[in-house]
Design a protein around this motif. Sequence first.
Motif, PDB file in Angstrom:
ATOM      1  N   UNK A 262       0.858  -1.184   0.000  1.00  0.00           N
ATOM      2  CA  UNK A 262       0.000   0.000   0.000  1.00  0.00           C
ATOM      3  C   UNK A 262       0.891   1.228   0.000  1.00  0.00           C
ATOM      4  N   UNK A 263       0.435   2.244  -0.707  1.00  0.00           N
ATOM      5  CA  UNK A 263       1.205   3.480  -0.822  1.00  0.00           C
ATOM      6  C   UNK A 263       0.337   4.651  -0.384  1.00  0.00           C
ATOM      7  N   UNK A 264       0.896   5.516   0.456  1.00  0.00           N
ATOM      8  CA  UNK A 264       0.223   6.758   0.827  1.00  0.00           C
ATOM      9  C   UNK A 264       1.142   7.909   0.472  1.00  0.00           C
ATOM     10  N   UNK A 265       0.787   8.599  -0.589  1.00  0.00           N
ATOM     11  CA  UNK A 265       1.459   9.832  -0.980  1.00  0.00           C
ATOM     12  C   UNK A 265       0.392  10.866  -1.205  1.00  0.00           C
ATOM     13  N   UNK A 300      -5.181  -0.996  -7.519  1.00  0.00           N
ATOM     14  CA  UNK A 300      -6.371  -0.189  -7.286  1.00  0.00           C
ATOM     15  C   UNK A 300      -5.972   1.059  -6.513  1.00  0.00           C
ATOM     16  N   UNK A 301      -6.541   2.180  -6.903  1.00  0.00           N
ATOM     17  CA  UNK A 301      -6.087   3.425  -6.320  1.00  0.00           C
ATOM     18  C   UNK A 301      -7.188   4.315  -5.796  1.00  0.00           C
ATOM     19  N   UNK A 302      -6.773   5.298  -5.003  1.00  0.00           N
ATOM     20  CA  UNK A 302      -7.625   6.398  -4.579  1.00  0.00           C
ATOM     21  C   UNK A 302      -6.925   7.672  -5.040  1.00  0.00           C
ATOM     22  N   UNK A 303      -7.687   8.609  -5.545  1.00  0.00           N
ATOM     23  CA  UNK A 303      -7.091   9.781  -6.177  1.00  0.00           C
ATOM     24  C   UNK A 303      -6.552  10.794  -5.175  1.00  0.00           C
ATOM     25  N   UNK A 304      -6.987  10.706  -3.939  1.00  0.00           N
ATOM     26  CA  UNK A 304      -6.460  11.598  -2.900  1.00  0.00           C
ATOM     27  C   UNK A 304      -6.246  10.789  -1.630  1.00  0.00           C
ATOM     28  N   UNK A 305      -5.106  11.009  -1.001  1.00  0.00           N
ATOM     29  CA  UNK A 305      -4.780  10.297   0.243  1.00  0.00           C
ATOM     30  C   UNK A 305      -4.027  11.259   1.162  1.00  0.00           C
ATOM     31  N   UNK A 417       5.619   5.271   1.382  1.00  0.00           N
ATOM     32  CA  UNK A 417       5.061   6.615   1.266  1.00  0.00           C
ATOM     33  C   UNK A 417       5.068   7.344   2.589  1.00  0.00           C
ATOM     34  N   UNK A 418       4.684   8.617   2.547  1.00  0.00           N
ATOM     35  CA  UNK A 418       4.771   9.473   3.722  1.00  0.00           C
ATOM     36  C   UNK A 418       3.949   9.015   4.904  1.00  0.00           C
ATOM     37  N   UNK A 419       2.783   8.396   4.664  1.00  0.00           N
ATOM     38  CA  UNK A 419       1.945   7.949   5.765  1.00  0.00           C
ATOM     39  C   UNK A 419       2.598   6.918   6.651  1.00  0.00           C
ATOM     40  N   UNK A 439       6.784  -2.077   7.401  1.00  0.00           N
ATOM     41  CA  UNK A 439       7.492  -0.954   6.795  1.00  0.00           C
ATOM     42  C   UNK A 439       8.981  -1.284   6.755  1.00  0.00           C
ATOM     43  N   UNK A 440       9.581  -1.074   5.589  1.00  0.00           N
ATOM     44  CA  UNK A 440      11.016  -1.285   5.463  1.00  0.00           C
ATOM     45  C   UNK A 440      11.737   0.054   5.598  1.00  0.00           C
ATOM     46  N   UNK A 441      13.042   0.011   5.482  1.00  0.00           N
ATOM     47  CA  UNK A 441      13.834   1.232   5.593  1.00  0.00           C
ATOM     48  C   UNK A 441      13.743   2.106   4.347  1.00  0.00           C
ATOM     49  N   UNK A 442      12.965   1.699   3.345  1.00  0.00           N
ATOM     50  CA  UNK A 442      12.876   2.462   2.099  1.00  0.00           C
ATOM     51  C   UNK A 442      11.990   3.682   2.268  1.00  0.00           C
ATOM     52  N   UNK A 443      10.851   3.539   2.970  1.00  0.00           N
ATOM     53  CA  UNK A 443       9.982   4.680   3.227  1.00  0.00           C
ATOM     54  C   UNK A 443       9.496   5.348   1.965  1.00  0.00           C
ATOM     55  N   UNK A 444       9.846   6.628   1.805  1.00  0.00           N
ATOM     56  CA  UNK A 444       9.386   7.416   0.670  1.00  0.00           C
ATOM     57  C   UNK A 444      10.279   7.272  -0.564  1.00  0.00           C
ATOM     58  N   UNK A 445      11.291   6.417  -0.491  1.00  0.00           N
ATOM     59  CA  UNK A 445      12.216   6.252  -1.615  1.00  0.00           C
ATOM     60  C   UNK A 445      11.903   5.022  -2.455  1.00  0.00           C
TER      61      UNK A 445
END
Length: 513
Positions: A262-265, A300-305, A417-419, A439-445
Amino acid sequence: MGASYILAHDMGTGGNKVVLYNNEGKLLGKSFHPYKTFYPQSRWAEQRPLDWWQAIVDGTQKVLGEVQIDKSKIAAISFSGHGMGNVPVDEKGNLLRDTSMVWFDSRSTGQAEKVIDKIGLDKWYKITGCAFEPAFFTGFKLMWVKENEPQLFNKTHVFLATKDYIVMRLTGKFCTDYSDMSFTGLFDINTREFSSDLLELAGIPREKFPSVYPSTHVAGELLPGPAQELDLPPGIPVVLGGEDVPCTAAGAGVVSEGRIYAYIGTSGWVSVASPQPLISEGVRIPNIIHVVPGMYTPQMGVYSAGSTYQWVQDNICHQEVAASKSLDIDPFNLMELEAATSPVGANNLLFLSTFAGGGTIHENNPDLKGGYVGIGPTHTRADLVRAAMEGVSLDLGLLVHEFKRLGIEAPEVRLVGGGGKSRLWRQILADVFDSRVIMTNIGQEAAALGAAMIGGVGVGLWKDFTVVDELTRMVSVSEPRPEKVAIYAQMLPIFKDAVAQISGVCSRLATVE
């Protein structure tokens, strides 16, 4: 010692992130340079490709100015880019328009309807795997250009995706990859070729698109001119890269069947890795050709998070923002502390995070917006903040549970992602998903690492994409709590129904002048 560094660019919607990795996967340096989005009219959204290029130049110079390496040891330059790009260039690669439509520009609704009405939505979906708002897809944007700017269309040699414009600037080559073409609305993801039927219906000649290759294809070598601008030696291999959704999947470790993330940006999505497209008869799941050879990444996505949570900070959390400045900490940390004082369910307050038109689970409606539901005089700012976290989580939770319904077990979901920086938010997600959240050490990268992996695999520095398990490590695990899972299980259908109920109201509001 041979070449041992990878310079990768993650060209996101809001700016370009430059990263420098060594051959052991260690992140040596990074830099972010934003660029603007312009909104000339309702439903229009444009950016300047020259701004992208300047961000590439500035970011490269900044990173290499701060990290002292032998530049002759750079093995590859590679890319992740925001999708549905359509940059018009002539035979020499010159820009023919100062600005270019970006992915969430939806002015081509009428053009999309012309094609889909003729071929049928089900058939179009089965051919292309496309299932977002149809107006977003590149092919329909090109139809709009042909109908509204015919001279520009006729002068255009090829229309290039976001990252492909930069690749062309670096190498002089016109080319693209399978993942970006998955977002044209005219590409057959089963044969990995353009659909002649769809091209004919759209009235778009095949030659308006560049040649298509795997993401790991070496497009060419860095030319002397751009090398001088970037302060790099010429001749460095430039690897095509991919669209940012599958790049993020690769960086998140979703490179083999059954893995899910899952991605939260700014926006949000949930995606899996699959050896074949996942064509659903119920909810239409978008299917993208993966940057990993032979794989797909149904998503599958959401346009705003995260953008909605940012809105809460900007408009509701003035107190936390002011305090964060005096304490020199991130205001989101104070918002998390505030939200933690509100119970699960935010005292029966629901936040609809559908600020930008919904997403895969909801009915396509560009006019759809969000709101608080059930708000009353007893609710506090803590409830407002927690409800915003929960609203984004519930929207993503609908996606996770849809994948589970289709047979994806998802005992654990990787989060990027940032969340993911918020411990409270990670726990909310675990309870909503009813899955372990890792969560891995990658985070937002994640997207940047995915781009770097494409480069490393493309030039043979790394064997294949399974190298991600050697390059990343787990830093957090949030386990679902059964009693909280039960509460959110009640809220999920309420959230979905509430979005459906306000959709028509938002459409009516949009007509008020």
